[in-house]
Design a protein around this motif. Structure first.
Motif, PDB file in Angstrom:
ATOM      1  N   SER A  66      31.698 -26.804  31.815  1.00  0.00           N
ATOM      2  CA  SER A  66      31.546 -26.595  30.378  1.00  0.00           C
ATOM      3  C   SER A  66      32.663 -27.287  29.619  1.00  0.00           C
ATOM      4  O   SER A  66      33.843 -27.057  29.895  1.00  0.00           O
ATOM      5  CB  SER A  66      31.577 -25.093  30.054  1.00  0.00           C
ATOM      6  OG  SER A  66      30.557 -24.422  30.763  1.00  0.00           O
TER       7      SER A  66
ATOM      8  N   VAL B 222      35.287 -27.909  26.742  1.00  0.00           N
ATOM      9  CA  VAL B 222      36.003 -27.033  25.820  1.00  0.00           C
ATOM     10  C   VAL B 222      36.661 -27.900  24.761  1.00  0.00           C
ATOM     11  O   VAL B 222      37.524 -28.716  25.073  1.00  0.00           O
ATOM     12  CB  VAL B 222      37.082 -26.203  26.559  1.00  0.00           C
ATOM     13  CG1 VAL B 222      37.812 -25.303  25.576  1.00  0.00           C
ATOM     14  CG2 VAL B 222      36.443 -25.390  27.668  1.00  0.00           C
ATOM     15  N   SER B 223      36.254 -27.783  23.520  1.00  0.00           N
ATOM     16  CA  SER B 223      36.827 -28.594  22.453  1.00  0.00           C
ATOM     17  C   SER B 223      38.204 -28.077  22.084  1.00  0.00           C
ATOM     18  O   SER B 223      38.556 -26.927  22.364  1.00  0.00           O
ATOM     19  CB  SER B 223      35.924 -28.555  21.213  1.00  0.00           C
ATOM     20  OG  SER B 223      35.919 -27.263  20.652  1.00  0.00           O
TER      21      SER B 223
ATOM     22  N   GLY C  85      39.239 -27.409  19.157  1.00  0.00           N
ATOM     23  CA  GLY C  85      39.079 -26.313  18.211  1.00  0.00           C
ATOM     24  C   GLY C  85      38.835 -24.997  18.912  1.00  0.00           C
ATOM     25  O   GLY C  85      39.432 -23.974  18.584  1.00  0.00           O
ATOM     26  N   THR C  86      37.949 -25.014  19.916  1.00  0.00           N
ATOM     27  CA  THR C  86      37.667 -23.800  20.670  1.00  0.00           C
ATOM     28  C   THR C  86      38.893 -23.345  21.441  1.00  0.00           C
ATOM     29  O   THR C  86      39.189 -22.151  21.521  1.00  0.00           O
ATOM     30  CB  THR C  86      36.498 -24.038  21.637  1.00  0.00           C
ATOM     31  OG1 THR C  86      35.357 -24.461  20.901  1.00  0.00           O
ATOM     32  CG2 THR C  86      36.173 -22.772  22.407  1.00  0.00           C
ATOM     33  N   ALA C  87      39.619 -24.296  22.027  1.00  0.00           N
ATOM     34  CA  ALA C  87      40.827 -23.964  22.775  1.00  0.00           C
ATOM     35  C   ALA C  87      41.858 -23.312  21.863  1.00  0.00           C
ATOM     36  O   ALA C  87      42.499 -22.320  22.234  1.00  0.00           O
ATOM     37  CB  ALA C  87      41.402 -25.226  23.418  1.00  0.00           C
ATOM     38  N   GLU C  88      42.021 -23.846  20.661  1.00  0.00           N
ATOM     39  CA  GLU C  88      42.968 -23.263  19.708  1.00  0.00           C
ATOM     40  C   GLU C  88      42.543 -21.851  19.324  1.00  0.00           C
ATOM     41  O   GLU C  88      43.378 -20.942  19.232  1.00  0.00           O
ATOM     42  CB  GLU C  88      43.066 -24.144  18.463  1.00  0.00           C
ATOM     43  CG  GLU C  88      44.054 -23.631  17.427  1.00  0.00           C
ATOM     44  CD  GLU C  88      44.205 -24.580  16.259  1.00  0.00           C
ATOM     45  OE1 GLU C  88      44.558 -24.109  15.158  1.00  0.00           O
ATOM     46  OE2 GLU C  88      43.962 -25.786  16.437  1.00  0.00           O
ATOM     47  N   ASP C  89      41.247 -21.672  19.118  1.00  0.00           N
ATOM     48  CA  ASP C  89      40.736 -20.336  18.797  1.00  0.00           C
ATOM     49  C   ASP C  89      41.012 -19.364  19.938  1.00  0.00           C
ATOM     50  O   ASP C  89      41.369 -18.205  19.713  1.00  0.00           O
ATOM     51  CB  ASP C  89      39.232 -20.393  18.519  1.00  0.00           C
ATOM     52  CG  ASP C  89      38.912 -21.149  17.234  1.00  0.00           C
ATOM     53  OD1 ASP C  89      39.827 -21.302  16.399  1.00  0.00           O
ATOM     54  OD2 ASP C  89      37.756 -21.590  17.084  1.00  0.00           O
ATOM     55  N   ASP C  90      40.838 -19.847  21.176  1.00  0.00           N
ATOM     56  CA  ASP C  90      41.094 -19.002  22.344  1.00  0.00           C
ATOM     57  C   ASP C  90      42.551 -18.542  22.385  1.00  0.00           C
ATOM     58  O   ASP C  90      42.847 -17.373  22.645  1.00  0.00           O
ATOM     59  CB  ASP C  90      40.767 -19.758  23.636  1.00  0.00           C
ATOM     60  CG  ASP C  90      39.268 -19.933  23.847  1.00  0.00           C
ATOM     61  OD1 ASP C  90      38.495 -19.251  23.150  1.00  0.00           O
ATOM     62  OD2 ASP C  90      38.891 -20.751  24.705  1.00  0.00           O
TER      63      ASP C  90
ATOM     64  N   LYS D   9      43.311 -16.120  19.513  1.00  0.00           N
ATOM     65  CA  LYS D   9      42.674 -14.823  19.779  1.00  0.00           C
ATOM     66  C   LYS D   9      43.471 -14.049  20.823  1.00  0.00           C
ATOM     67  O   LYS D   9      43.647 -12.829  20.717  1.00  0.00           O
ATOM     68  CB  LYS D   9      41.238 -15.033  20.250  1.00  0.00           C
ATOM     69  CG  LYS D   9      40.477 -13.732  20.468  1.00  0.00           C
ATOM     70  CD  LYS D   9      39.031 -13.998  20.864  1.00  0.00           C
ATOM     71  CE  LYS D   9      38.270 -12.688  21.075  1.00  0.00           C
ATOM     72  NZ  LYS D   9      36.851 -12.935  21.470  1.00  0.00           N
TER      73      LYS D   9
ATOM     74  N   GLU E 118      44.804 -31.339  26.277  1.00  0.00           N
ATOM     75  CA  GLU E 118      43.485 -31.148  26.872  1.00  0.00           C
ATOM     76  C   GLU E 118      43.437 -31.594  28.329  1.00  0.00           C
ATOM     77  O   GLU E 118      42.780 -30.964  29.161  1.00  0.00           O
ATOM     78  CB  GLU E 118      42.439 -31.912  26.067  1.00  0.00           C
ATOM     79  CG  GLU E 118      42.319 -31.457  24.626  1.00  0.00           C
ATOM     80  CD  GLU E 118      41.221 -32.202  23.896  1.00  0.00           C
ATOM     81  OE1 GLU E 118      40.349 -32.776  24.571  1.00  0.00           O
ATOM     82  OE2 GLU E 118      41.230 -32.212  22.660  1.00  0.00           O
TER      83      GLU E 118
END
Length: 210
Positions: A6, A8-9, A11-16, A19, A46
């Motif tokens: 999968s 992982v962008s 943006g998604t990594a930063e959100d992770d 969070k 990345e």
């Protein structure tokens, strides 16, 4: 960034990461460190799965800064795609809202702790000195201001090499003396001994020392 099959962008990594860090609650503010704005300079590699960021607290003497650092490492390292975490700690004390109303000598002071009592001989100076040097040992920049002009006891509590306050002729300000990394200002270091004066005169002396 790719984890398993999968993608992982960033943006998604930063959100992770944010969070995960939001699980850490500051007990003084009662909210998480992300909402408090403590998380700074978040960077994500990345290719290597590396995460680095800085936690900027409101005081270098925060008693739980080591806990914050440990928890931040743990919660981010628990993310499945993270291989390495680098957390650095810093502090940026908040500027008081009423700073402009303070005497000039106090406008750059971030935190003031008053030790006071209407009764003499109860240990005010002992508490103040021990508190100041404890905070200094924890990494804070500390100064002691002895506001007692009738019987200043700070000179008997500490023994700085220079026991006389000096004046900066250009800025027309008093230069504190120093002992073991703590700045010291007291009427007892003015070379005048104990003062015999009325209230308005005492206020004038205090303002000059400030």
């Amino acid at each position: 960034m790719v984890f398993g099959n999968s993608p992982v962008s960033t943006g998604t990594a930063e959100d992770d990461v944010l969070k995960a860090l939001s699980q850490i609650i500051d007990p003084d503010f009662g909210t998480d460190i992300v909402t408090c704005g403590f998380v700074k300079d978040l960077q994500i590699d990345e290719a290597l799965g590396e995460v680095s960021f800085r936690l900027e607290l409101t005081t270098p003497a925060c008693p739980i800064k080591d806990v914050f650092e440990q928890k931040a490492n743990e919660v981010v390292a628990a993310l499945p795609w993270v291989k390495n975490v680098n957390v650095t700690m810093s502090a940026q004390p908040a500027k008081p809202l009423y700073a402009e109303q303070l005497p000039a000598g106090l406008r750059t002071i971030s935190n003031i702790i008053a030790v006071s009592s209407c009764k003499g001989g109860v240990g005010k100076s002992t508490v103040a000195v021990n508190l100041a040097y404890t905070l200094a040992d924890m990494g804070a920049r500390v100064g002691i201001f002895d506001a007692d002009v009738y019987g200043p006891s700070l000179p008997t509590m500490v023994s700085p090499e220079s026991r006389l306050l000096e004046m900066n002729p250009e800025k027309k300000t008093i230069i504190p003396t120093e002992y073991m990394g703590v700045k010291l200002v007291s009427f007892g270091f003015a070379g005048q001994g104990r003062a015999i004066m009325r209230g308005p005169m005492v206020s004038g002396v205090i303002n000059q020392l400030l």
